[in-house]
Write a protein that holds these residues in place. Sequence first.
Motif, short mmCIF file in Angstrom:
data_model
loop_
_atom_site.label_atom_id
_atom_site.label_comp_id
_atom_site.label_asym_id
_atom_site.label_seq_id
_atom_site.Cartn_x
_atom_site.Cartn_y
_atom_site.Cartn_z
N UNK A 4 0.87 -1.16 0.00
CA UNK A 4 0.00 0.00 0.00
C UNK A 4 0.91 1.21 0.00
N UNK A 5 1.02 1.88 -1.13
CA UNK A 5 1.93 3.02 -1.26
C UNK A 5 1.50 4.22 -0.44
N UNK A 6 0.33 4.16 0.18
CA UNK A 6 -0.13 5.24 1.05
C UNK A 6 0.38 5.07 2.48
N UNK A 7 0.92 3.87 2.80
CA UNK A 7 1.40 3.60 4.15
C UNK A 7 2.85 3.15 4.08
N UNK A 8 3.77 4.05 4.35
CA UNK A 8 5.18 3.69 4.42
C UNK A 8 5.48 3.00 5.73
N UNK A 9 6.43 2.06 5.72
CA UNK A 9 6.79 1.34 6.94
C UNK A 9 8.21 0.81 6.82
N UNK A 10 8.99 0.97 7.88
CA UNK A 10 10.37 0.47 7.89
C UNK A 10 10.57 -0.63 8.94
N UNK A 24 3.59 -0.88 3.91
CA UNK A 24 2.70 -1.79 4.61
C UNK A 24 1.79 -2.46 3.58
N UNK A 25 1.34 -3.66 3.88
CA UNK A 25 0.43 -4.36 2.96
C UNK A 25 -1.03 -4.25 3.39
N UNK A 26 -1.30 -3.64 4.55
CA UNK A 26 -2.68 -3.47 4.99
C UNK A 26 -3.37 -2.35 4.23
N UNK A 27 -4.69 -2.41 4.14
CA UNK A 27 -5.47 -1.33 3.51
C UNK A 27 -5.49 -0.09 4.39
N UNK A 28 -5.48 -0.29 5.69
CA UNK A 28 -5.41 0.80 6.65
C UNK A 28 -4.76 0.30 7.92
#
Length: 54
Positions: A4-10, A24-28
């Motif tokens: 999900x390109x709207x949710x960055x995660x490291x 992140x792979x979640x929708x939200x």
Amino acid sequence: MDKNESIGCSINNCKFHAQAENYCTLDQIMVGTHEENPTEKECTDCDSFEYKAK
């Protein structure tokens, strides 16, 4: 799962991390806090985090 390109995660050891990229792979996600009155970003948490066992 797709990133999900709207949710960055490291956080690579999260079950929902996209692995190949820092997304992140979640929708939200749910953002929460462990403080009574959060005033700093360190006071917030990703409540959607789930540990990915190796």
